[in-house]
Design a protein around this motif. Structure first.
Motif, PDB file in Angstrom:
ATOM      1  N   VAL A  88      10.303  15.413  57.881  1.00 53.84           N
ATOM      2  CA  VAL A  88       9.765  14.912  59.146  1.00 53.84           C
ATOM      3  C   VAL A  88       8.241  14.845  59.140  1.00 53.84           C
ATOM      4  O   VAL A  88       7.640  14.407  60.121  1.00 53.84           O
ATOM      5  N   ALA A  89       7.606  15.296  58.048  1.00 57.03           N
ATOM      6  CA  ALA A  89       6.140  15.393  58.019  1.00 57.03           C
ATOM      7  C   ALA A  89       5.499  14.013  58.005  1.00 57.03           C
ATOM      8  O   ALA A  89       5.990  13.072  57.369  1.00 57.03           O
ATOM      9  N   SER A  90       4.383  13.915  58.697  1.00 58.81           N
ATOM     10  CA  SER A  90       3.618  12.669  58.687  1.00 58.81           C
ATOM     11  C   SER A  90       2.137  12.934  58.457  1.00 58.81           C
ATOM     12  O   SER A  90       1.309  12.049  58.655  1.00 58.81           O
ATOM     13  N   SER A  91       1.807  14.164  58.028  1.00 61.09           N
ATOM     14  CA  SER A  91       0.400  14.507  57.839  1.00 61.09           C
ATOM     15  C   SER A  91       0.224  15.382  56.604  1.00 61.09           C
ATOM     16  O   SER A  91       1.153  16.063  56.148  1.00 61.09           O
ATOM     17  N   PHE A  92      -0.998  15.372  56.094  1.00 59.83           N
ATOM     18  CA  PHE A  92      -1.380  16.196  54.951  1.00 59.83           C
ATOM     19  C   PHE A  92      -1.231  17.682  55.286  1.00 59.83           C
ATOM     20  O   PHE A  92      -0.757  18.475  54.461  1.00 59.83           O
ATOM     21  N   ALA A  93      -1.602  18.079  56.501  1.00 62.45           N
ATOM     22  CA  ALA A  93      -1.557  19.490  56.898  1.00 62.45           C
ATOM     23  C   ALA A  93      -0.120  20.028  56.897  1.00 62.45           C
ATOM     24  O   ALA A  93       0.132  21.149  56.441  1.00 62.45           O
ATOM     25  N   LEU A  94       0.818  19.248  57.411  1.00 62.20           N
ATOM     26  CA  LEU A  94       2.215  19.692  57.435  1.00 62.20           C
ATOM     27  C   LEU A  94       2.778  19.831  56.027  1.00 62.20           C
ATOM     28  O   LEU A  94       3.512  20.778  55.719  1.00 62.20           O
ATOM     29  N   LEU A  95       2.437  18.894  55.158  1.00 61.37           N
ATOM     30  CA  LEU A  95       2.903  18.967  53.779  1.00 61.37           C
ATOM     31  C   LEU A  95       2.327  20.193  53.090  1.00 61.37           C
ATOM     32  O   LEU A  95       3.024  20.906  52.352  1.00 61.37           O
ATOM     33  N   LEU A  96       1.051  20.457  53.348  1.00 60.17           N
ATOM     34  CA  LEU A  96       0.388  21.637  52.786  1.00 60.17           C
ATOM     35  C   LEU A  96       1.094  22.910  53.238  1.00 60.17           C
ATOM     36  O   LEU A  96       1.372  23.821  52.434  1.00 60.17           O
ATOM     37  N   PHE A  97       1.405  22.987  54.525  1.00 63.71           N
ATOM     38  CA  PHE A  97       2.083  24.179  55.062  1.00 63.71           C
ATOM     39  C   PHE A  97       3.472  24.336  54.458  1.00 63.71           C
ATOM     40  O   PHE A  97       3.899  25.451  54.138  1.00 63.71           O
ATOM     41  N   ALA A  98       4.186  23.228  54.285  1.00 60.59           N
ATOM     42  CA  ALA A  98       5.539  23.288  53.726  1.00 60.59           C
ATOM     43  C   ALA A  98       5.527  23.853  52.317  1.00 60.59           C
ATOM     44  O   ALA A  98       6.357  24.694  51.957  1.00 60.59           O
ATOM     45  N   ARG A  99       4.576  23.396  51.496  1.00 62.28           N
ATOM     46  CA  ARG A  99       4.506  23.896  50.118  1.00 62.28           C
ATOM     47  C   ARG A  99       4.061  25.354  50.075  1.00 62.28           C
ATOM     48  O   ARG A  99       4.545  26.143  49.258  1.00 62.28           O
ATOM     49  N   PHE A 100       3.153  25.733  50.969  1.00 59.02           N
ATOM     50  CA  PHE A 100       2.734  27.132  51.071  1.00 59.02           C
ATOM     51  C   PHE A 100       3.920  28.015  51.435  1.00 59.02           C
ATOM     52  O   PHE A 100       4.148  29.069  50.831  1.00 59.02           O
ATOM     53  N   LEU A 101       4.696  27.570  52.410  1.00 53.28           N
ATOM     54  CA  LEU A 101       5.862  28.330  52.864  1.00 53.28           C
ATOM     55  C   LEU A 101       6.898  28.445  51.745  1.00 53.28           C
ATOM     56  O   LEU A 101       7.506  29.514  51.544  1.00 53.28           O
ATOM     57  N   LEU A 102       7.097  27.367  51.002  1.00 53.25           N
ATOM     58  CA  LEU A 102       8.057  27.402  49.901  1.00 53.25           C
ATOM     59  C   LEU A 102       7.619  28.396  48.828  1.00 53.25           C
ATOM     60  O   LEU A 102       8.443  29.123  48.267  1.00 53.25           O
ATOM     61  N   GLY A 103       6.318  28.454  48.545  1.00 57.62           N
ATOM     62  CA  GLY A 103       5.808  29.406  47.562  1.00 57.62           C
ATOM     63  C   GLY A 103       6.052  30.842  47.981  1.00 57.62           C
ATOM     64  O   GLY A 103       6.435  31.691  47.166  1.00 57.62           O
ATOM     65  N   VAL A 104       5.848  31.126  49.261  1.00 55.13           N
ATOM     66  CA  VAL A 104       6.119  32.481  49.781  1.00 55.13           C
ATOM     67  C   VAL A 104       7.605  32.800  49.656  1.00 55.13           C
ATOM     68  O   VAL A 104       7.985  33.918  49.288  1.00 55.13           O
ATOM     69  N   GLY A 105       8.457  31.804  49.939  1.00 57.28           N
ATOM     70  CA  GLY A 105       9.896  32.044  49.878  1.00 57.28           C
ATOM     71  C   GLY A 105      10.442  32.148  48.467  1.00 57.28           C
ATOM     72  O   GLY A 105      11.367  32.919  48.207  1.00 57.28           O
ATOM     73  N   GLU A 106       9.857  31.386  47.531  1.00 60.65           N
ATOM     74  CA  GLU A 106      10.379  31.387  46.168  1.00 60.65           C
ATOM     75  C   GLU A 106       9.710  32.421  45.268  1.00 60.65           C
ATOM     76  O   GLU A 106      10.268  32.782  44.227  1.00 60.65           O
ATOM     77  N   GLY A 107       8.538  32.893  45.656  1.00 59.24           N
ATOM     78  CA  GLY A 107       7.818  33.859  44.827  1.00 59.24           C
ATOM     79  C   GLY A 107       8.646  35.053  44.384  1.00 59.24           C
ATOM     80  O   GLY A 107       8.645  35.442  43.212  1.00 59.24           O
ATOM     81  N   PRO A 108       9.403  35.685  45.296  1.00 58.90           N
ATOM     82  CA  PRO A 108      10.141  36.897  44.913  1.00 58.90           C
ATOM     83  C   PRO A 108      11.444  36.634  44.164  1.00 58.90           C
ATOM     84  O   PRO A 108      12.196  37.584  43.923  1.00 58.90           O
ATOM     85  N   PHE A 109      11.735  35.370  43.799  1.00 61.33           N
ATOM     86  CA  PHE A 109      13.071  35.087  43.259  1.00 61.33           C
ATOM     87  C   PHE A 109      13.454  36.009  42.110  1.00 61.33           C
ATOM     88  O   PHE A 109      14.516  36.653  42.147  1.00 61.33           O
TER      89      PHE A 109
END
Length: 425
Positions: A88-109
């Motif tokens: 649903v993203a339409s901006s650079f900021a939202l995409l940036l936040f999504a990738r940041f959030l994914l890194g936090v979620g996948e880091g402890p795998f």
């Protein structure tokens, strides 16, 4: 039940690699639609790693306190949300936040998945179980990436992101329905004893370990290998299509076959290192020198991608890099444990966390280099490839020259004064 748990952990690693890789596969249409330049794209790639190393350490600790089953469930929900946002993203900021959030979620795998696996498998089966989980990345690279390419080409990049979000949520439902925290018996007892040991660690005792060449230079080699991995995930697909003129289908084929070849080579190299260890009984002769030479070859193989014209030769260069980087990522932690043999999990976690820092730096530096080349994009990419190659070669040379783990150190027990000081706290 333990094989069901293992199958679910394997499938989660497939998703783990797929979620990381989709940003590279969809790079060209995403940059065009969102109006992003290469420097901004490097920032997007880097954001995945901003707190990944912190999340790795915290996630492992939380899995000890609350149980890995619960932590893995929360991680899957985070992955679902992080992959839905770009839909649903339409901006650079939202995409940036999504990738940041994914890194936090996948880091402890890895620490959390291994913690869960250890609760179900006895020591003599854990090597096999870990290898099965690792194959998930191979499946993600060789099977799922071509599927993502087809989704991006035929239905758009937003649908590709949505499909990974749905897959993560389906995994969450299966995990909560089919898995259990741990069995009863000897494996559970081993985990209780291991946790009791970890609680006695005195962190000041780690300071001399950080200066030990058996920790420092293998960690640097992992840093270099992770740099190449981060660069490949963020920029390599775009390089093949925008600079080398490959179609999206050919790009997917080169990455899939080259990646599969690298994975197979990595397993063969690891087996050969095991053979050398059984024969020579020394870490330096079987692990250090072999993986040091491997890092040098990895750097040369990766840079060769910029010098050849044939897609087949690009696959060869990519496979050589992938095979030897896979070797250092699997053998490097084994070398690191010789710096602190009585705390292998702790020292491996610290070394891997240090290595993952390159994930923050590599996309930023590479994006800056490419963007600063202006209209000479091919020159910018070649320079970024060269930086990656130099890091690999340099880390291999340093490890070969200075790492002599067979004369490693061991932590001494804390004094009675230290024990009473800690107890008083």
């Amino acid at each position: 039940m333990k094989w069901i748990v293992l199958a679910l952990l394997f499938s989660l690693n497939v998703l783990n690699y797929t979620d990381k890789s989709i940003i590279g596969v969809a790079a060209a249409p995403m940059m065009k639609e969102l109006g992003l330049n290469y420097e901004q794209w490097g920032l997007v790639g880097s954001s995945f790693y901003w707190l990944m190393f912190v999340a790795t350490a915290i996630g492992g600790a939380l899995s000890d306190r609350f149980g890995p089953r619960k932590v893995l469930a929360y991680m899957a929900i985070i992955w679902t949300l992080a992959q839905f946002i770009p839909f649903v993203a339409s901006s650079f900021a939202l995409l940036l936040f999504a990738r940041f959030l994914l890194g936090v979620g996948e880091g402890p795998f890895w620490p959390v998945a291994i913690n869960q696996m250890n609760r179900w498998f006895p020591q003599e089966q854990r090597g096999l179980a870990t290898s099965i989980i690792s194959v998930g990345a191979i499946v993600g690279k060789s099977v799922i990436i071509p599927v993502l390419v087809l989704l991006v080409v035929n239905y758009g990049w937003r649908v590709a992101f949505l499909s990974t979000a749905v897959a993560s949520f389906v995994w969450f439902l299966l995990w909560m329905t089919l898995s259990k925290e741990r069995p009863t018996g000897i494996v559970a007892e081993e985990m209780v004893q291991a946790r009791a040991q970890l609680e006695k660690l005195h962190w000041k005792s780690l300071l001399p370990v950080f200066r030990n060449p058996s920790f420092l230079f293998p960690s640097l080699a992992i840093f270099a290998g992770s740099w190449v991995v981060a660069f490949s995930l963020v920029f390599l697909p775009n390089y093949f299509t925008e600079v080398r003129g490959l179609s999206p289908q050919w790009m997917g084929i080169v990455i899939a076959i080259g990646g599969l070849g690298g994975a197979v080579l990595g397993m063969v190299f690891s087996m050969y290192s095991d053979y050398l260890f059984k024969k020579r009984k020394t870490f330096r002769g079987s692990r250090v020198l072999f993986s040091s030479i491997g890092m040098i070859v990895a750097g040369l193989g990766f840079y060769s991608i910029t010098m050849v014209e044939s897609p087949i030769m690009m696959m060869v260069g990519y496979a050589l890099e992938g095979g030897f980087v896979a070797l250092i990522i699997s053998i490097g932690p084994q070398i690191i444990t010789t710096a602190m043999p009585d705390r292998p999990g702790t020292i491996m976690g610290l070394g891997i966390a240090f290595g993952s820092l390159s994930g923050i730096i590599a996309p930023l530096v590479s994006g800056k280099i490419i963007q600063s080349s202006g209209t000479m994009i091919q020159t910018g990419f070649s320079q970024a490839f060269l930086v990656s190659a130099i890091l690999c070669v340099l880390s291999g040379l340093l490890m070969a020259l200075f790492t002599k783990p067979d004369a490693g150190i061991s932590l001494s027990s804390p004094t009675e004064e230290e024990q009473s000081s800690v107890s008083s706290k």
